[in-house]
Design a protein around this motif. Structure first.
Motif, short mmCIF file in Angstrom:
data_model
loop_
_atom_site.label_atom_id
_atom_site.label_comp_id
_atom_site.label_asym_id
_atom_site.label_seq_id
_atom_site.Cartn_x
_atom_site.Cartn_y
_atom_site.Cartn_z
N HIS A 158 -0.03 -9.42 8.75
CA HIS A 158 0.82 -9.67 9.90
C HIS A 158 2.21 -10.14 9.42
CE1 HIS A 158 -0.69 -13.70 8.99
NE2 HIS A 158 0.40 -14.17 9.58
N ILE A 159 3.16 -10.10 10.33
CA ILE A 159 4.51 -10.57 10.03
C ILE A 159 4.67 -11.98 10.58
CG2 ILE A 159 6.98 -10.20 10.43
CD1 ILE A 159 5.74 -8.01 8.72
N GLU A 160 5.13 -12.87 9.75
CA GLU A 160 5.38 -14.26 10.16
C GLU A 160 6.88 -14.48 10.29
OE1 GLU A 160 4.90 -18.45 7.97
OE2 GLU A 160 3.01 -17.38 8.30
N CYS A 205 10.81 -18.90 17.20
CA CYS A 205 10.52 -20.07 16.36
C CYS A 205 9.04 -20.41 16.28
CB CYS A 205 11.30 -21.29 16.88
SG CYS A 205 13.06 -21.19 16.56
N THR A 206 8.27 -20.05 17.30
CA THR A 206 6.84 -20.38 17.31
C THR A 206 5.96 -19.17 17.01
OG1 THR A 206 6.74 -20.07 19.70
CG2 THR A 206 7.14 -22.32 18.90
N SER A 237 19.33 -13.11 4.94
CA SER A 237 18.81 -11.75 5.01
C SER A 237 17.58 -11.72 5.91
CB SER A 237 18.45 -11.24 3.62
OG SER A 237 17.34 -11.94 3.12
N VAL A 238 17.18 -10.53 6.28
CA VAL A 238 16.00 -10.37 7.14
C VAL A 238 14.77 -10.99 6.47
CG1 VAL A 238 14.45 -8.67 8.18
CG2 VAL A 238 16.91 -8.30 8.25
N SER A 239 14.67 -10.86 5.16
CA SER A 239 13.50 -11.40 4.46
C SER A 239 13.47 -12.93 4.48
CB SER A 239 13.46 -10.90 3.02
OG SER A 239 14.60 -11.34 2.30
N ASP A 240 14.59 -13.57 4.80
CA ASP A 240 14.59 -15.03 4.96
C ASP A 240 13.95 -15.43 6.29
OD1 ASP A 240 15.91 -15.55 2.53
OD2 ASP A 240 17.86 -15.22 3.49
N ILE A 241 13.95 -14.51 7.26
CA ILE A 241 13.41 -14.78 8.59
C ILE A 241 12.01 -14.22 8.76
CG2 ILE A 241 13.74 -14.38 11.07
CD1 ILE A 241 16.75 -14.33 10.55
N TYR A 298 5.90 -10.85 5.37
CA TYR A 298 4.60 -10.19 5.53
C TYR A 298 3.53 -11.06 4.88
CZ TYR A 298 0.75 -6.96 5.04
OH TYR A 298 -0.49 -6.37 5.08
N LYS A 299 2.47 -11.33 5.63
CA LYS A 299 1.33 -12.11 5.12
C LYS A 299 0.07 -11.26 5.21
CE LYS A 299 3.19 -16.35 4.92
NZ LYS A 299 2.91 -17.48 4.13
#
Length: 68
Positions: free
Chosen positions: A3-5, A37-38, A59-63, A66-67
């Motif tokens: 999933h994406i966190e 945020c949640t 960057s997008v990867s800071d936000i 993928y887990k």
């Protein structure tokens, strides 16, 4: 299944950015920002993501992460 966190709340805390300021600059409603945020967003808006990255200077990867 992975999933994406969304790590936006952590990033805002680290950078010392208030939710009110980011809502105003990124043209977002507070309820919408709170969902980001949640981790309650089902569909991430690319335009919103771009505005967040620009304002936070990240960057997008800071936000998004993928887990597995």
């Amino acid at each position: 299944m992975g999933h994406i966190e969304i790590k936006l709340e952590e990033l805002l805390k680290v950078r010392g950015i208030s939710k009110n300021k980011i809502c105003k600059h990124c043209d977002m409603q507070r309820t919408q920002l709170n969902k980001y945020c949640t981790n309650q967003m089902e569909r991430v808006g690319l335009a919103i993501l771009a505005r967040l990255c620009e304002y936070i200077d990240c960057s997008v990867s800071d936000i998004l992460e993928y887990k597995e």
